[in-house]
Design an enzyme around this catalytic site. Sequence first.
Site, short mmCIF file in Angstrom:
data_model
loop_
_atom_site.label_atom_id
_atom_site.label_comp_id
_atom_site.label_asym_id
_atom_site.label_seq_id
_atom_site.Cartn_x
_atom_site.Cartn_y
_atom_site.Cartn_z
N GLY A 1 60.87 -32.40 43.98
CA GLY A 1 60.09 -32.66 44.96
C GLY A 1 59.50 -34.16 44.74
O GLY A 1 58.95 -34.49 43.82
N PHE B 1 53.80 -36.26 47.14
CA PHE B 1 52.62 -37.20 46.34
C PHE B 1 52.75 -37.04 45.08
O PHE B 1 52.63 -37.83 44.18
CB PHE B 1 51.25 -36.81 46.92
N VAL C 1 66.90 -27.38 45.87
CA VAL C 1 67.13 -26.69 44.64
C VAL C 1 66.81 -25.13 45.00
O VAL C 1 65.71 -24.81 45.66
CB VAL C 1 66.31 -27.09 43.55
N GLU D 1 42.33 -33.77 63.99
CA GLU D 1 43.22 -35.06 64.26
C GLU D 1 44.20 -35.17 65.49
O GLU D 1 44.27 -35.84 66.43
CB GLU D 1 43.80 -35.66 63.01
N ALA E 1 46.11 -34.54 49.03
CA ALA E 1 46.88 -35.64 48.39
C ALA E 1 46.34 -36.03 47.05
O ALA E 1 47.17 -36.28 45.89
CB ALA E 1 47.08 -36.86 49.20
N GLN E 2 45.08 -36.18 46.98
CA GLN E 2 44.40 -36.65 45.75
C GLN E 2 44.70 -35.78 44.68
O GLN E 2 44.77 -35.88 43.42
CB GLN E 2 42.80 -36.82 45.99
C1 LIG Z 1 49.88 -32.98 58.96
C2 LIG Z 1 49.39 -33.20 57.51
C3 LIG Z 1 48.30 -33.85 57.26
C4 LIG Z 1 47.49 -33.98 56.03
N1 LIG Z 1 46.77 -34.95 56.06
C5 LIG Z 1 45.96 -35.13 54.53
C6 LIG Z 1 45.09 -36.04 54.61
O1 LIG Z 1 44.49 -36.68 55.47
N2 LIG Z 1 44.45 -36.21 53.42
C7 LIG Z 1 45.08 -35.34 52.19
O2 LIG Z 1 44.41 -35.65 51.14
N3 LIG Z 1 45.98 -34.60 52.49
C8 LIG Z 1 46.55 -34.40 53.54
N4 LIG Z 1 47.39 -33.40 53.80
C9 LIG Z 1 47.92 -32.63 52.48
C10 LIG Z 1 48.86 -33.49 51.70
O3 LIG Z 1 49.88 -33.96 52.48
C11 LIG Z 1 49.55 -32.55 50.46
O4 LIG Z 1 48.36 -32.16 49.78
C12 LIG Z 1 50.31 -33.36 49.70
O5 LIG Z 1 51.58 -33.77 50.43
C13 LIG Z 1 50.70 -32.38 48.45
O6 LIG Z 1 51.79 -33.14 47.88
P1 LIG Z 1 52.75 -32.53 46.93
O7 LIG Z 1 53.58 -33.68 46.28
O8 LIG Z 1 52.41 -31.36 46.33
O9 LIG Z 1 53.64 -31.86 48.18
P2 LIG Z 1 54.55 -32.61 49.21
O10 LIG Z 1 54.05 -33.99 49.54
O11 LIG Z 1 54.61 -31.68 50.35
O12 LIG Z 1 55.98 -33.05 48.52
C14 LIG Z 1 56.90 -31.71 48.22
C15 LIG Z 1 58.19 -32.19 48.46
O13 LIG Z 1 59.05 -31.32 47.93
C16 LIG Z 1 60.21 -31.39 48.46
N5 LIG Z 1 60.80 -30.06 48.20
C17 LIG Z 1 60.19 -28.64 48.84
N6 LIG Z 1 61.06 -27.70 48.29
C18 LIG Z 1 62.46 -28.39 47.69
C19 LIG Z 1 63.38 -27.82 47.11
N7 LIG Z 1 63.49 -26.47 47.01
N8 LIG Z 1 64.46 -28.50 46.72
C20 LIG Z 1 64.25 -30.14 46.81
N9 LIG Z 1 62.97 -30.60 47.14
C21 LIG Z 1 62.07 -29.72 47.69
C22 LIG Z 1 59.89 -31.67 49.90
O14 LIG Z 1 60.95 -32.12 50.88
C23 LIG Z 1 58.89 -32.59 49.81
O15 LIG Z 1 59.25 -33.85 49.52
C24 LIG Z 1 47.93 -33.36 55.04
C25 LIG Z 1 49.06 -32.60 55.21
C26 LIG Z 1 49.71 -32.45 56.26
C27 LIG Z 1 50.92 -31.50 56.54
#
Ligand SMILES: Cc1cc2nc3c(=O)[nH]c(=O)nc-3n(C[C@H](O)[C@H](O)[C@H](O)COP(=O)(O)OP(=O)(O)OC[C@H]3O[C@@H](n4cnc5c(N)ncnc54)[C@H](O)[C@@H]3O)c2cc1C
Length: 433
Positions: free
Chosen positions: A17, A20, A85, A176, A323-324
Amino acid sequence: MSFHIPETDRPRIVILGAGFAGLALATRLQKSRFQVVLIDKNNYHQFQPLFYQVAMAGLEPSSIVFPLRKIFQKKEQVYIRVTEVQRVDLERREIHSSIGALHYDYLVLAIGAKTNFFGNENIARHAIPMKSVAEALFLRNAVLVDYEKALITPDYEERQGLIDIVVVGGGPTGVELSGSLAELKKYILPKDYPELNTDEIDIYLLEGGPALLPGMSDKASTAALRYLQELGVKVKLNALVNDYDGEHVSTNNGDRIHSKKVIWAAGITGNTVAGLPSDAIVRGNRIRVNDLLQVEGHPEVFALGDIAYLETKDYPKGHPQVAQTAIQMARHLARNLHLDKPDEWRPFRYKDLGSMATVGRNRAVVDLPKWSFQGFFAWAAWLLVHLFQILGVRNKMVIFVNWVWNYLTYDQSLRLLIKPKAPRGRLESELIE
Ligand SMILES: Cc1cc2nc3c(=O)[nH]c(=O)nc-3n(C[C@H](O)[C@H](O)[C@H](O)COP(=O)(O)OP(=O)(O)OC[C@H]3O[C@@H](n4cnc5c(N)ncnc54)[C@H](O)[C@@H]3O)c2cc1C
């Protein structure tokens, strides 16, 4: 096929993944004792907080996604592979995808979450989610196509189904998006579609709970409600959606709204990979971790971000899926991994930096740990924070110019209906995520 990653003396850390969490970790380990393998099903990182602006034609997709290979150009110990994966084998310490198996010394699960339709097949089939840039583009196209169709649809009822839009979920995304739709209706549609009576367009926001922006302060949720009502959004609280057949959406209160576009922003559930012990998967499909972010019984396997479930005294129901949290967990794990001895590792502590949501121009709400404010300054703060977080100087500049332009002209220039088209013999699904 195989992953073709060279064998070296360095311990191999495989990060699943590049959201963030995964990206923040890989960036911090790029000059370390590890060989880093970063795997994502897409070849880019997506900035999810601005999806709604792509959906509303305010930003082009390329300004909120960033190619992974560009980020790690010239980083010899970082390998990127684009594949989904499907399975992990914790005994053999391998991950498996359609390109083969890959051995790891350390595995980091940062696979994030997907839209939760709460098991309702009808809603999953017909509603529009917004959890990827591809889905944001789909929504943009759906809105534009339906306004084109509305112009040539004489029947009132049928036309209402095309022009009314329902957003489900009163969290930051729903707020939003509905604010943005209301501004589209107010400032842009009357200019683009002068033949259409835009007074007939209704934007609904349906929230199952008693207030908008659950998790934020009362002040923030009251202000958000007021702002949306000022913009003409029909906000319905305590309205739980129980069905949607592609034409009518119905709620527990007996409401039945005719709309061909129901945007589902009502919840998320963790992405899955097979092979994890069933007792590690907890509510919301999240993976339970200890305060070193390790999966119990597997000290070499970690989970970060939305997918991680860490219970602490301050967060008895797990940490917020924002994200944080993802970034702070990644930074923390990188710091621990830089230490040679695991007994020097420190437990993770989340630092709440506050939360914010914007409703439209000059209207936003900000909750800081000890202070909350709304209105123009909150909106300016929202713009600055998001601009600062976007990757890449070019993207920052493009977004800044777009925002200034949109603010001054009350207009956006990206209302293009571009549909991906595959050559004959190729599936269109090959082109789309
Ligand atoms: C529309 C929207 C608006 C948002 N606004 C905010 C905001 O204003 N402020 C804030 O703090 N948070 C916001 N969030 C939440 C924030 O985006 C998430 O908390 C954050 O992205 C989490 O990060 P992460 O790395 O855990 O997961 P993600 O950023 O979701 O990354 C997961 C990654 O894993 C990859 N992946 C998944 N499964 C597989 C697999 N099996 N094999 C390979 N790759 C895989 C995906 O392609 C993705 O790139 C928002 C979310 C959305 C959907």
